[in-house]
Design an enzyme around this catalytic site. Structure first.
Site, PDB file in Angstrom:
ATOM      1  N   GLY A 158       0.872  -1.171   0.000  1.00  0.00           N
ATOM      2  CA  GLY A 158       0.000   0.000   0.000  1.00  0.00           C
ATOM      3  C   GLY A 158       0.908   1.220   0.000  1.00  0.00           C
TER       4      GLY A 158
ATOM      5  N   GLY B 290      -0.303   4.368  -0.601  1.00  0.00           N
ATOM      6  CA  GLY B 290      -1.188   5.533  -0.520  1.00  0.00           C
ATOM      7  C   GLY B 290      -0.624   6.536   0.476  1.00  0.00           C
TER       8      GLY B 290
ATOM      9  N   VAL C  21      -0.738   6.989   3.932  1.00  0.00           N
ATOM     10  CA  VAL C  21      -0.005   6.563   5.130  1.00  0.00           C
ATOM     11  C   VAL C  21       1.220   5.734   4.741  1.00  0.00           C
ATOM     12  CG1 VAL C  21      -0.145   5.276   7.303  1.00  0.00           C
ATOM     13  CG2 VAL C  21      -2.101   6.641   6.540  1.00  0.00           C
TER      14      VAL C  21
ATOM     15  N   ASP D  68       1.929  -1.496  -4.672  1.00  0.00           N
ATOM     16  CA  ASP D  68       0.533  -1.028  -4.694  1.00  0.00           C
ATOM     17  C   ASP D  68      -0.088  -1.485  -5.999  1.00  0.00           C
ATOM     18  OD1 ASP D  68      -0.997   1.556  -3.048  1.00  0.00           O
ATOM     19  OD2 ASP D  68      -1.852   0.883  -4.968  1.00  0.00           O
TER      20      ASP D  68
ATOM     21  N   THR E 162      -4.173  -1.150   8.155  1.00  0.00           N
ATOM     22  CA  THR E 162      -5.501  -1.015   7.540  1.00  0.00           C
ATOM     23  C   THR E 162      -6.616  -1.165   8.583  1.00  0.00           C
ATOM     24  OG1 THR E 162      -4.568  -2.008   5.541  1.00  0.00           O
ATOM     25  CG2 THR E 162      -6.973  -1.919   5.677  1.00  0.00           C
ATOM     26  N   ASN E 163      -7.623  -0.315   8.476  1.00  0.00           N
ATOM     27  CA  ASN E 163      -8.763  -0.341   9.405  1.00  0.00           C
ATOM     28  C   ASN E 163      -9.917  -1.218   8.921  1.00  0.00           C
ATOM     29  OD1 ASN E 163      -8.203   1.293  11.697  1.00  0.00           O
ATOM     30  ND2 ASN E 163      -8.275   3.124  10.405  1.00  0.00           N
TER      31      ASN E 163
ATOM     32  N   HIS F 240      -8.746  -0.243  18.762  1.00  0.00           N
ATOM     33  CA  HIS F 240      -8.391   0.979  18.040  1.00  0.00           C
ATOM     34  C   HIS F 240      -9.671   1.419  17.322  1.00  0.00           C
ATOM     35  CE1 HIS F 240      -6.321   3.994  15.799  1.00  0.00           C
ATOM     36  NE2 HIS F 240      -6.588   3.419  14.640  1.00  0.00           N
TER      37      HIS F 240
HETATM   38  P1  NAI Z   1      -5.043   5.445   0.729  1.00  0.00           P
HETATM   39  O1  NAI Z   1      -6.335   5.270   0.007  1.00  0.00           O
HETATM   40  O2  NAI Z   1      -4.289   6.708   0.552  1.00  0.00           O
HETATM   41  O3  NAI Z   1      -4.062   4.232   0.374  1.00  0.00           O
HETATM   42  C1  NAI Z   1      -4.472   2.914   0.321  1.00  0.00           C
HETATM   43  C2  NAI Z   1      -3.717   2.258  -0.821  1.00  0.00           C
HETATM   44  O4  NAI Z   1      -4.014   0.859  -0.829  1.00  0.00           O
HETATM   45  C3  NAI Z   1      -4.106   2.803  -2.213  1.00  0.00           C
HETATM   46  O5  NAI Z   1      -2.969   3.359  -2.850  1.00  0.00           O
HETATM   47  C4  NAI Z   1      -4.613   1.566  -2.943  1.00  0.00           C
HETATM   48  O6  NAI Z   1      -4.257   1.544  -4.334  1.00  0.00           O
HETATM   49  C5  NAI Z   1      -3.912   0.450  -2.179  1.00  0.00           C
HETATM   50  N1  NAI Z   1      -4.543  -0.850  -2.363  1.00  0.00           N
HETATM   51  C6  NAI Z   1      -5.856  -1.158  -2.361  1.00  0.00           C
HETATM   52  N2  NAI Z   1      -6.024  -2.480  -2.595  1.00  0.00           N
HETATM   53  C7  NAI Z   1      -4.774  -3.017  -2.718  1.00  0.00           C
HETATM   54  C8  NAI Z   1      -4.296  -4.317  -2.966  1.00  0.00           C
HETATM   55  N3  NAI Z   1      -5.136  -5.356  -3.126  1.00  0.00           N
HETATM   56  N4  NAI Z   1      -2.975  -4.499  -3.062  1.00  0.00           N
HETATM   57  C9  NAI Z   1      -2.113  -3.456  -2.912  1.00  0.00           C
HETATM   58  N5  NAI Z   1      -2.513  -2.190  -2.675  1.00  0.00           N
HETATM   59  C10 NAI Z   1      -3.835  -1.971  -2.581  1.00  0.00           C
HETATM   60  O7  NAI Z   1      -5.371   5.192   2.282  1.00  0.00           O
HETATM   61  P2  NAI Z   1      -4.508   5.656   3.544  1.00  0.00           P
HETATM   62  O8  NAI Z   1      -5.000   6.971   3.975  1.00  0.00           O
HETATM   63  O9  NAI Z   1      -3.084   5.422   3.274  1.00  0.00           O
HETATM   64  O10 NAI Z   1      -5.018   4.578   4.637  1.00  0.00           O
HETATM   65  C11 NAI Z   1      -4.740   3.200   4.436  1.00  0.00           C
HETATM   66  C12 NAI Z   1      -5.473   2.360   5.464  1.00  0.00           C
HETATM   67  O11 NAI Z   1      -4.918   2.622   6.752  1.00  0.00           O
HETATM   68  C13 NAI Z   1      -6.969   2.658   5.601  1.00  0.00           C
HETATM   69  O12 NAI Z   1      -7.686   1.475   5.832  1.00  0.00           O
HETATM   70  C14 NAI Z   1      -7.037   3.570   6.785  1.00  0.00           C
HETATM   71  O13 NAI Z   1      -8.318   3.571   7.401  1.00  0.00           O
HETATM   72  C15 NAI Z   1      -5.981   2.952   7.650  1.00  0.00           C
HETATM   73  N6  NAI Z   1      -5.446   3.787   8.710  1.00  0.00           N
HETATM   74  C16 NAI Z   1      -5.186   3.174   9.888  1.00  0.00           C
HETATM   75  C17 NAI Z   1      -4.655   3.882  10.922  1.00  0.00           C
HETATM   76  C18 NAI Z   1      -4.335   3.163  12.201  1.00  0.00           C
HETATM   77  O14 NAI Z   1      -4.105   3.815  13.214  1.00  0.00           O
HETATM   78  N7  NAI Z   1      -4.285   1.842  12.226  1.00  0.00           N
HETATM   79  C19 NAI Z   1      -4.418   5.331  10.818  1.00  0.00           C
HETATM   80  C20 NAI Z   1      -4.669   5.872   9.507  1.00  0.00           C
HETATM   81  C21 NAI Z   1      -5.178   5.106   8.491  1.00  0.00           C
END
Ligand code: NAI
Length: 305
Positions: A6, A8, A10, A30, A116-117, A172
């Protein structure tokens, strides 16, 4: 090498910080065409100027994770304004199941770091789908919740961030448990500096703060990436640091068969020890509420596990 599944918001920010700190080589993967490669190029060009010599690569090919000591999993959908983490459950369970199998295939000896959440449920999915030993699967959440609790307390007390030592455990999510009783302000118990109403306000603000950021800037990025980097450093440098994080419990805290946030020792072997706490009845009830939410989340996706 540290893998980022991933690339994206984060994933890319954490990869940038890991590479900039020269911790290890970095590989980003990704499914979005060109994204991981573009991020890798951008990061490489940044560290070239600063003189850090680690190799940063990106691709859509999961096999490039081969050789990773740690794989950070951020693949999946992120919350939009008004959504809870649990609203992402079904879609992200499918994505995380698929990518966890790729992690097991290409980086079987790694430590998986789930982001991932809804994170605790996704951490359980990673554990099941990789088949890794429980100590090799850990989830980032508690350290982020802790940074939010600290930030709230420091603002309320008008005191330096460096003076607060605290813990946030449990789910969380909406039922997270900031532990005021285990919070020290430079050695002075927080409970002597704030009354119950103020503490309740701080705990409530900590639970709500993420959705406030999401409604304003669209996502939480910097604080989560910092949490990831803290955990990557603890593992990569075998720091044996006490960090609140999501781990699989088998009886600890009265919980069995799910992943939830607890204070643990994080080092080169992953989760090296879980530390126990003597919780009050009220704290136990809040911890159990979070465990129940996670249990229900796991039950809802059981068919696909
Ligand atoms: P984002 O949408 O910017 O990035 C997610 C990435 O995952 C995208 O680039 C997408 O193309 C990629 N992706 C989707 N399916 C995929 C697959 N099968 N194989 C490879 N890559 C794939 O999202 P962001 O903001 O980076 O957040 C990512 C996750 O982390 C979310 O679920 C978010 O809720 C979670 N999160 C968790 C936190 C925590 O404290 N545990 C804090 C912040 C975010």
């Amino acid at each position: 090498m540290i893998g980022f599944l991933g690339a994206g918001r984060v994933g890319a920010q954490a990869a940038l910080e890991v590479a900039s700190a020269g911790i290890d080589d970095v590989t980003l993967v990704d499914i979005a065409s060109g994204l991981a490669e573009g991020e890798a190029m951008d990061i490489s060009q940044k560290i070239a100027e600063t003189g850090v010599d680690v190799d940063v690569r990106g691709s859509t090919d999961f096999s490039s994770l081969r050789g990773s000591k740690i794989v950070v999993i951020t693949a999946g959908l992120a919350r939009k304004p008004g959504m809870t983490r649990m609203d992402l459950l079904e879609k992200n369970a499918g994505i995380v199941s698929a990518v966890a199998k790729e992690v097991a295939k290409h980086a079987p000896g790694c430590i998986a770091l789930t982001v991932t959440n809804p994170m605790d449920v996704m951490n359980y999915v990673v554990l099941r789908k990789t088949g890794f030993p429980k100590g090799k699967v850990v989830g980032m959440g508690g350290i982020l919740d802790l940074s939010r609790f600290k930030s709230t307390l420091c603002a309320m007390l008008d005191i330096s961030h460096s003076s607060i030592t605290s813990l946030v455990i449990g789910e969380h999510g909406e039922s997270m448990l900031p532990l005021a009783r285990f919070t020290s302000v430079g050695g002075v118990p927080l409970t002597t500096l704030m009354d119950e109403t103020q503490i309740a306000q701080a705990m409530d603000a900590t639970r709500r703060i993420a959705i406030d950021v999401i409604s304003k800037k669209g996502a939480t990025v910097d604080a989560p990436a910092n949490g990831v980097v803290r955990m990557v450093k603890a593992i990569a440098w075998d720091r044996k640091e006490v960090i609140p994080a999501s781990a699989y419990l088998e009886g600890e805290y009265g919980v069995n068969g799910l992943c939830i946030g607890v204070p643990l020792v994080l080092g080169g072997n992953g989760v090296e020890r879980i530390l126990s706490l003597d919780l009050s009845e009220k704290e136990k009830a809040q911890f159990s509420k979070g465990a129940q939410t996670i249990r229900e989340g796991i039950a809802a996706i059981q068919g696909s596990l």
